[in-house]
Design a protein around this motif. Structure first.
Motif, mmCIF file in Angstrom:
data_model
loop_
_atom_site.group_PDB
_atom_site.id
_atom_site.type_symbol
_atom_site.label_atom_id
_atom_site.label_comp_id
_atom_site.label_asym_id
_atom_site.label_seq_id
_atom_site.Cartn_x
_atom_site.Cartn_y
_atom_site.Cartn_z
ATOM 1 N N LEU A 196 14.600 43.160 -32.916
ATOM 2 C CA LEU A 196 14.070 43.724 -34.147
ATOM 3 C C LEU A 196 12.798 44.511 -33.882
ATOM 4 O O LEU A 196 11.988 44.139 -33.038
ATOM 5 C CB LEU A 196 13.776 42.610 -35.160
ATOM 6 C CG LEU A 196 14.958 41.726 -35.567
ATOM 7 C CD1 LEU A 196 14.491 40.638 -36.516
ATOM 8 C CD2 LEU A 196 16.063 42.548 -36.215
ATOM 9 N N LYS A 197 12.628 45.584 -34.641
ATOM 10 C CA LYS A 197 11.424 46.401 -34.527
ATOM 11 C C LYS A 197 10.929 46.724 -35.932
ATOM 12 O O LYS A 197 11.633 47.369 -36.708
ATOM 13 C CB LYS A 197 11.729 47.689 -33.761
ATOM 14 C CG LYS A 197 10.517 48.577 -33.535
ATOM 15 C CD LYS A 197 10.888 49.816 -32.756
ATOM 16 C CE LYS A 197 9.674 50.715 -32.533
ATOM 17 N NZ LYS A 197 10.045 51.950 -31.794
ATOM 18 N N GLY A 198 9.735 46.238 -36.273
ATOM 19 C CA GLY A 198 9.184 46.475 -37.593
ATOM 20 C C GLY A 198 9.422 45.308 -38.528
ATOM 21 O O GLY A 198 9.818 44.217 -38.107
ATOM 22 N N THR A 199 9.191 45.528 -39.825
ATOM 23 C CA THR A 199 9.399 44.500 -40.842
ATOM 24 C C THR A 199 10.100 45.116 -42.044
ATOM 25 O O THR A 199 10.000 46.325 -42.287
ATOM 26 C CB THR A 199 8.058 43.904 -41.304
ATOM 27 O OG1 THR A 199 7.220 44.956 -41.790
ATOM 28 C CG2 THR A 199 7.355 43.177 -40.171
ATOM 29 N N GLY A 200 10.783 44.274 -42.811
ATOM 30 C CA GLY A 200 11.451 44.738 -44.016
ATOM 31 C C GLY A 200 12.959 44.751 -43.879
ATOM 32 O O GLY A 200 13.548 43.897 -43.202
ATOM 33 N N ARG A 201 13.618 45.733 -44.496
ATOM 34 C CA ARG A 201 15.076 45.834 -44.406
ATOM 35 C C ARG A 201 15.465 46.764 -43.264
ATOM 36 O O ARG A 201 14.656 47.545 -42.757
ATOM 37 C CB ARG A 201 15.650 46.345 -45.724
ATOM 38 C CG ARG A 201 15.221 47.756 -46.105
ATOM 39 C CD ARG A 201 15.791 48.152 -47.455
ATOM 40 N NE ARG A 201 15.319 49.459 -47.879
ATOM 41 C CZ ARG A 201 15.904 50.609 -47.567
ATOM 42 N NH1 ARG A 201 16.993 50.612 -46.801
ATOM 43 N NH2 ARG A 201 15.414 51.748 -48.004
#
Length: 704
Positions: free
Chosen positions: A675-680
């Motif tokens: 995963l890279k980043g946050t959110g959807r």
């Protein structure tokens, strides 16, 4: 008659023995109570005059909301006495029970972590090996204090007492071979959060006392440590005992200004920017404008193993500031009347061995700061200080710029700005040409060393209408009775400039972010109006500038119309980026995060902020939208559409899903997920429909 004579003889001998013993006892008693009485009285006096120190309980460090940042915890070392008479009386040694004890110790208190994962070392570090070695020794050579666990709770001790072999020993205290030794340890529930600011304690090897050696633990040690008590020896019928003549006074609990949520956000943002830019280190401070309370302070450094960790507290160490010095110089110029209005114009042509590459040549004060003109700010300062350059240092001193902050941060340094006198320390003359060159450089932030905390304190005063509050980390002291002594807001100076001057400087700083040619246009965001100034400087290494690196600074405040917080970030990274893209982004992202949480006297949802807008929910299998609507008190929402199902054996389209749902869906198909980043999920490294092969991996890009 013969028998009677024998009995009488024996009786006489026994009588003589007792008489002799009585005489000897009387002589010894006389000798002790009369002849040796002074010596015994002196010994008794010395023994009864002995006092022992009772260590006080150290106070707690608390966050602004009362959460514990540092506190004491009573723990126990659990030990085994292998020379205890109940152990020595066992013959033969019950090896089966000892093996069962070793199994329990290996499971709950292994000598080496992950012992079972290293079979080659199991035989060497298992409790089976250690106990067998100790029990096979000669009884008088066995240890009396074999430590089987350290820093454990009473529950742990109760569990150990019920381990095989040990549960067979009945009794308590010294009547059984397993016992506990009590000690206090200092714990930090939030781990390494604000590590350098909170600090740590260390034991004095000579006295056994615990005192702070860094951060608040050190600076406030006299308050946290408390007052030691005193116990004297007294004679009781059962012998000598300690009598508490002066009880120990517990140290103060200290309520700090640190806000845990803001601290967490600042550390996260600074770490992200350091990782993204490849920085060597970064430091950032967040301060409340009106009170001077330091709400968060973070220090990040690139470690030898390639990861980032908590670093030296550079927020209070002096560095060449670069152009963040220019608004401070302009503030002095406005206050001294060297310029009257933000629209006053000045020639920015080459001056004092520097030039301004930005058009136009003639700039007003807003443009001087907006375009960061070295020549412009130097010419303004020369209007008042060219005749005697040493008075520029005096002017800075008059506003309290060189006075210790006493902020509560350990290692605090004061600014270093050389006073430009006509003679050096050895009495040699210094030409006016050289002094003029140094004055120009000091005006725009070179030939000076200023700690970020001091720079931010001036920006905070500008945001505060000229009121120069003292930055501080301590809000109040709480004694052992629970009485709270709130510390009043203190001022380094009641004012460093007029409210009118502060307003003028704020207008100029505003242009840096919001002007057409501002050096920090990437900091713009309409949700929160940030104002601030960038600054860049080369680090000095081995006595000369290292042009392969740069220190990127950004100092500012937000929201612009009614400043609530001031913030500064300083990042040392490779050349090729800018303060606009590094330290400026730390401040911008902090402002946005605080806005999203309603920390800027705003409502925290976009529904309240934007008319006609509704929140957007990501697709998820875990939560029902109706439940979220009810919890948040909203009546309408949008939802990202769930992608269509793909045939098994192929990569599905997971865009729009929340991270847990996307990871679950992909891992069910045997795909390794990063995963890279946050959110959807907004993008995936493998297109939908790709054939899944053994070892297939995918990277999902997330965005809020």
């Amino acid at each position: 008659m013969a028998t009677r004579q024998t009995v009488n003889l024996r009786y006489a001998i026994v009588t003589l023995v007792f008489v002799a013993f009585g005489i000897a006892l009387a002589v010894k008693l006389f000798h002790t109570t009369v002849v040796e009485a002074p010596a015994w009285n002196e010994r008794a006096r010395k023994e009864l005059s002995k006092t022992s120190v009772i260590a006080p309980e150290r106070g707690n460090l608390l966050a602004s909301n009362g959460n514990i940042l540092a506190c004491n915890l009573k723990v126990y070392d659990i030990k085994l006495d292998l020379r205890h008479n109940k152990v020595l009386s066992q013959n033969p040694i019950p090896w089966a029970k000892i093996d069962s004890l070793a199994d329990s110790l290996d499971y709950y208190f292994p000598r080496v972590t992950n012992l079972r994962q290293h079979p080659d070392t199991f035989a060497k570090y298992s409790w089976h090996t250690r106990l067998k070695k100790e029990f096979e020794k000669e009884p008088n050579k066995r240890p009396r204090a074999l430590r089987i666990a350290r820093k454990k709770t009473l529950e742990d001790f109760a569990m150990v007492r019920n381990f095989p072999y040990l549960k067979d020993f009945k009794g308590a205290g010294f009547r059984i071979p397993v016992y506990k030794e009590e000690r206090n340890v200092r714990i930090y529930p939030y781990g390494r959060m604000a590590f350098r600011s909170i600090g740590r304690v260390n034991e004095n090897a000579e006295t056994g006392e615990f005192h702070g050696y860094s951060g608040l633990e050190k600076d406030l040690d006299s308050l946290l440590y408390g007052i030691p008590g005193e116990a004297k020896k007294v004679a009781l019928t059962s012998g000598l005992s300690n009598w508490v003549s002066q009880p120990a006074v517990r140290g103060f609990d200290i309520l700090t200004t640190i806000d845990i949520d803001m601290q967490d956000m600042l550390e996260e943002e600074l770490l992200h920017i350091c990782q993204e830019s490849g920085a060597e280190w970064g430091t950032a401070i967040l301060m409340e404008v009106e009170t001077g309370e330091i709400k968060a302070i973070s220090n990040i450094e690139l470690l030898d193993n390639g990861t980032y960790g908590e670093a030296l507290n550079r927020a209070v160490l002096p560095f060449e500031p670069g152009s963040v010095m220019k608004p401070i110089s302009l503030m002095i110029a406005f206050e001294d009347g060297l310029v009257k209005s933000v629209n006053d114009r000045i020639d920015c042509s080459p001056f004092q061995r520097t030039s301004d590459p930005h058009a136009p040549t003639i700039k007003d004060m807003k443009q001087v700061i907006e375009m960061s003109s070295n020549t412009g700010i130097a010419r303004v300062i020369f209007r008042g200080y060219a005749n005697d350059p040493s008075t520029f240092h005096d002017r800075l001193s008059s506003i309290g710029f060189f006075e210790p902050m006493h902020s509560g941060i350990a290692g605090e340094c004061t600014p270093r700005i050389r006073k430009l006198l006509p003679k050096d320390s050895k009495g040699n003359n210094i030409t006016m040409t050289a002094r003029h060159l140094d004055l120009a450089r000091q005006a725009y932030g070179y030939n000076t060393e200023i700690p970020p905390l001091y720079t931010l304190s001036i920006y905070n005063a500008i945001a505060n209408g000229g009121k120069y509050v003292r930055p501080h980390l301590v809000r109040s002291l709480i004694d052992e009775e629970g009485r709270d002594s709130l510390l009043p807001i203190s001022y380094i100076r009641e004012r460093i400039c007029s409210e009118e001057t502060a307003s003028k400087v704020r207008q100029c700083i505003h242009q840096v972010v919001w002007g057409e040619h501002g050096t920090a246009r990437a900091v713009q965001d309409k949700r929160v109006e940030v104002a601030g100034k960038t600054g860049t400087a080369y680090p000095v290494e081995h006595g000369q500038y290292n042009t392969a690196k740069r220190r990127y600074a950004f100092a500012g405040f937000f929201p612009y119309s009614n400043p609530k917080y001031s913030c500064m970030a300083l990042v040392l990274g490779p050349s090729g980026t800018s303060a606009n893209r590094t330290s400026g982004q730390v401040v911008k992202n902090m402002a946005l995060k605080m806005f999203s949480r309603g920390m800027l006297n705003n409502k925290s949802t976009y529904t309240d902020q934007k008319s006609g807008s509704v929140p957007v929910f990501m697709a998820s299998e875990k939560f029902q939208p109706s439940d979220i609507d009810s919890h948040l008190g909203i009546s309408n929402h949008k939802r990202v559409q769930t992608p269509a199902e793909m045939p098994s054996g192929t990569v599905p389209d997971v865009r729009g899903l929340d991270a847990p749902t996307a990871v679950k869906l992909l891992e069910q198909r045997g795909i390794d997920v990063a995963l890279k980043g946050t959110g959807r999920v907004v993008a995936q490294s493998l297109p939908e429909g790709s054939v899944i092969k053994p070892g297939t991996s995918i990277t999902l890009s997330l965005k809020i």
